[in-house]
Every structure is written in structure tokens, then in C-alpha cells.
Design an enzyme around this catalytic site. Structure first.
Site, PDB file in Angstrom:
ATOM      1  CG  HIS A  34     -86.450  -0.423 -17.898  1.00 13.33           C
ATOM      2  ND1 HIS A  34     -85.808  -0.192 -18.748  1.00 13.33           N
ATOM      3  CD2 HIS A  34     -88.076  -1.105 -18.171  1.00 13.33           C
ATOM      4  CE1 HIS A  34     -86.351  -0.642 -19.890  1.00 13.33           C
ATOM      5  NE2 HIS A  34     -87.740  -0.908 -19.254  1.00 13.33           N
ATOM      6  CG  HIS A  37     -87.016   3.762 -18.952  1.00 11.87           C
ATOM      7  ND1 HIS A  37     -88.206   2.798 -18.447  1.00 11.87           N
ATOM      8  CD2 HIS A  37     -88.491   3.421 -20.149  1.00 11.87           C
ATOM      9  CE1 HIS A  37     -89.155   1.904 -18.714  1.00 11.87           C
ATOM     10  NE2 HIS A  37     -89.343   2.536 -19.840  1.00 11.87           N
ATOM     11  CE  LYS A 148     -83.609   0.437 -33.896  1.00 12.82           C
ATOM     12  NZ  LYS A 148     -82.138  -0.359 -34.654  1.00 12.82           N
ATOM     13  CG  ASP A 150     -92.532  -1.072 -26.390  1.00  8.61           C
ATOM     14  OD1 ASP A 150     -92.591  -2.244 -26.175  1.00  8.61           O
ATOM     15  OD2 ASP A 150     -91.559  -0.192 -25.718  1.00  8.61           O
ATOM     16  CB  VAL A 176     -81.083  -1.450 -22.155  1.00 11.94           C
ATOM     17  CG1 VAL A 176     -79.879  -2.301 -20.794  1.00 11.94           C
ATOM     18  CG2 VAL A 176     -80.135  -0.315 -23.128  1.00 11.94           C
ATOM     19  CG  LEU A 184     -83.158  -4.129 -19.505  1.00  8.31           C
ATOM     20  CD1 LEU A 184     -82.320  -2.927 -18.639  1.00  8.31           C
ATOM     21  CD2 LEU A 184     -83.254  -5.308 -17.882  1.00  8.31           C
TER      22      LEU A 184
HETATM   23  O1  PAF Z   1     -93.869   3.096 -24.334  1.00  9.37           O
HETATM   24  C1  PAF Z   1     -93.903   3.914 -23.266  1.00  9.37           C
HETATM   25  O2  PAF Z   1     -93.542   4.067 -22.531  1.00  9.37           O
HETATM   26  C2  PAF Z   1     -95.597   4.731 -23.751  1.00  9.37           C
HETATM   27  O3  PAF Z   1     -96.081   3.483 -24.857  1.00  9.37           O
HETATM   28  C3  PAF Z   1     -95.158   6.011 -23.699  1.00  9.37           C
HETATM   29  C4  PAF Z   1     -94.467   6.245 -25.449  1.00  9.37           C
HETATM   30  C5  PAF Z   1     -94.600   6.531 -22.886  1.00  9.37           C
HETATM   31  C6  PAF Z   1     -96.830   6.394 -24.456  1.00  9.37           C
HETATM   32  O4  PAF Z   1     -97.273   6.482 -22.879  1.00  9.37           O
END
Ligand code: PAF
Length: 278
Positions: A34, A37, A148, A150, A176, A184
Site C-alpha cells: 500500500h 510501503h 514506524k 510497527d 502513512v 495504512l
Molecule cells: O513488517 C513486516 O512486513 C515484516 O514483519 C517484515 C519486517 C518484512 C519481516 O517479515
């Protein structure tokens, strides 16, 4: 964009990039991309000469009752977005490529892996740290970017890179949001139209807590308890809302500065995460 699933082939392509004297920025993902990313991919271009992304839905970080099988896989759409964002190499391994044998050596993060998300998802951060360590060994980036949203994941990975002395700069990308404030996330796709209309309440709740703290309310437990009860009265099932220290995600006291409010709450099927720094 060159797409690789084979590790040796990706390594030799990236060796050429390094021979040319070009630096590498890496943004690992689980696909179903999305705008969050894509913003990471664009930022990645500001940090290095060549951008590498990965798409791998990592079984190791999903609990037995979580959505590994159902996790949305949208490879073709992801590839065209990555191409448009200027990604030069995509690593998209199969499970056999990345885990040819069962992964018995793992990266075991310290106490932080048992807090907050870790308490709700036992083993999750071990799975994340282990796969990211493997991805780092394969790609050997100069810079790696994580969202951020996560927040705890970013901290676990920052500390991992620091303690293992990996020569990788970790960059956190700002969350975002949709126009109505919802952060998102690939899992937003699980929301029904009614739940989607309700979902911005999570960010609004965090903003209210932030406002209360900035106005001098230091009764953090009561603030978070009331916020959680309010969310639940609107159909949410809150796992946690908590005011923590940015530095180590330990519980904040009134004398701490640099705080972050972190929250995870289920709305229908998906569990939504959000946070706000104070
Ligand atoms: O945040 C994510 O999408 C996942 O935890 C990651 C960092 C790609 C690891 O699988």
C-alpha cells in the site's frame, strides 16, 4: 526491475552493484503493498543508489491461530507498484529458498519481545528478527527501512543491528494514513465497510491521550483505561493502550519525557495497530 527468488543469483547481481561502487537500500515487506510501503521505497531512494525490496510472507512470525494462510498475496500488483517506485531488485523467495531446512537457529530478542505485541503474539518478534537477520545476510544493505507503524518491531530490529554490530543504518518511515487518519495496513482490507468507517477512532483515541498528557494529565493508567473502555464500547476488543518510553518501550512515569502511546485493538476480524509520539 529484476526479480529473484534464488539466493545465489540475487547475491551475484548485488555483488555487481557493489563493484560499481553503488550503495544499497533495502525495504523488506510481506507484500500486499500500500502507499505506506511505497513511501518507504521512495525514501529508500534518498538513502542509497540502488533500492532492493523483498516480498516474503514469513511463517515464522505468525502464531498457530493467526492469518498466515489467509494473508493477502497480490504479487503482480505489488510488482507494478515497486517498478513505479523505482525499485531495481525484488527478492521474492519461496519458503524452500529461505527455509530449506527447519529454522532451528533463531535470533532471540531480549525482554522487549515479551512486551505489548509480544505478550499478545508469543514468538512473533523471534520470527521477525530471525527472518530479517537472514534477509540482511543475503542482501547486505547499507541502509534498511521499516515503517514506524510497527513501532516495537522497529525497536527490536534497531537493537538487533546495534548489538550484532551489523554495518546497516536503520531508518524508520513515518506512518502513512488515509485521509480520515487510519494508518495504512495490509490488514485493513479485512474491514467491512462499517468497520472501515469506525476504524479512524483508534488514531483519534491516541490523539486525545496525547492532548491530555500535553495538558498536564499524568495519570497514565487511568487515561489508557478510559480510552480502552471507550473503544470497546464502540465494538472494539482492545489488547492494549499504553503510554511508554520511546527509548525502550518500558512503562512511562510522570517524570519521563519522549513518550509514545502504543495501541492494538481488534475491530471485527483484523487487529489494528497504531501509535503516536509525544
Ligand atoms: O513488517 C513486516 O512486513 C515484516 O514483519 C517484515 C519486517 C518484512 C519481516 O517479515
Amino acid at each position: 526491475m529484476e526479480i529473484y527468488s534464488n539466493i545465489a543469483e540475487l547475491r551475484s547481481a548485488l555483488a555487481k552493484v557493489r563493484q560499481e561502487g553503488r550503495t544499497i537500500a533495502f525495504a523488506p515487506t510481506m507484500g500486499n503493498l500500500h502507499a505506506g510501503h511505497i513511501s518507504l521505497m521512495r525514501q529508500a531512494r534518498e538513502h542509497a543508489d540502488c533500492v532492493v525490496a523483498s516480498i516474503f510472507v514469513n511463517r515464522l512470525q505468525f502464531g498457530p491461530n493467526e492469518d498466515f494462510d489467509k494473508y493477502p498475496r497480490t504479487f503482480d500488483a505489488d510488482c507494478s507498484q515497486l517498478r513505479d517506485a523505482g525499485v531495481e531488485f525484488l527478492f521474492a523467495p519461496t519458503e524452500i529458498d529461505l527455509y530449506p531446512q527447519p529454522q532451528t537457529y533463531v535470533v532471540e530478542p531480549p525482554e522487549i519481545q515479551f512486551l505489548l505485541e509480544g505478550e499478545c503474539r508469543p514468538g512473533h518478534f523471534r520470527g521477525v528478527a530471525t527472518v530479517v537477520m537472514k534477509l540482511f545476510q543475503i542482501v547486505q544493505p547499507d541502509v534498511a527501512l521499516f515503517g514506524k507503524k510497527d513501532y516495537q518491531q522497529l525497536m527490536v530490529l534497531r537493537n538487533m543491528v546495534s548489538q550484532f554490530m551489523l554495518p546497516i543504518k536503520i531508518v524508520g518511515g513515518e506512518t502513512v494514513r488515509a485521509d480520515d487518519g487510519l494508518a495504512l495496513s495490509s490488514r485493513n482490507g479485512y474491514l467491512s465497510p462499517e468497520e472501515r468507517a469506525e476504524a479512524p477512532r483508534l488514531q483519534q483515541t491516541l490523539k486525545n491521550i496525547r492532548q491530555a498528557v500535553l495538558s498536564g494529565n499524568h495519570d497514565y493508567d487511568a487515561l489508557c483505561r478510559m480510552a480502552s473502555e471507550n473503544l470497546d464500547s464502540h465494538g472494539w476488543k482492545t489488547d492494549y493502550i499504553s503510554i511508554r518510553r520511546q527509548q525502550d518501550l518500558g512503562p512511562a512515569s510522570a517524570s519521563d519525557t519522549d513518550l509514545v502511546v502504543v495501541a492494538a485493538s481488534k475491530l471485527g476480524t483484523p487487529r489494528l495497530l497504531d501509535n503516536i509520539e509525544i
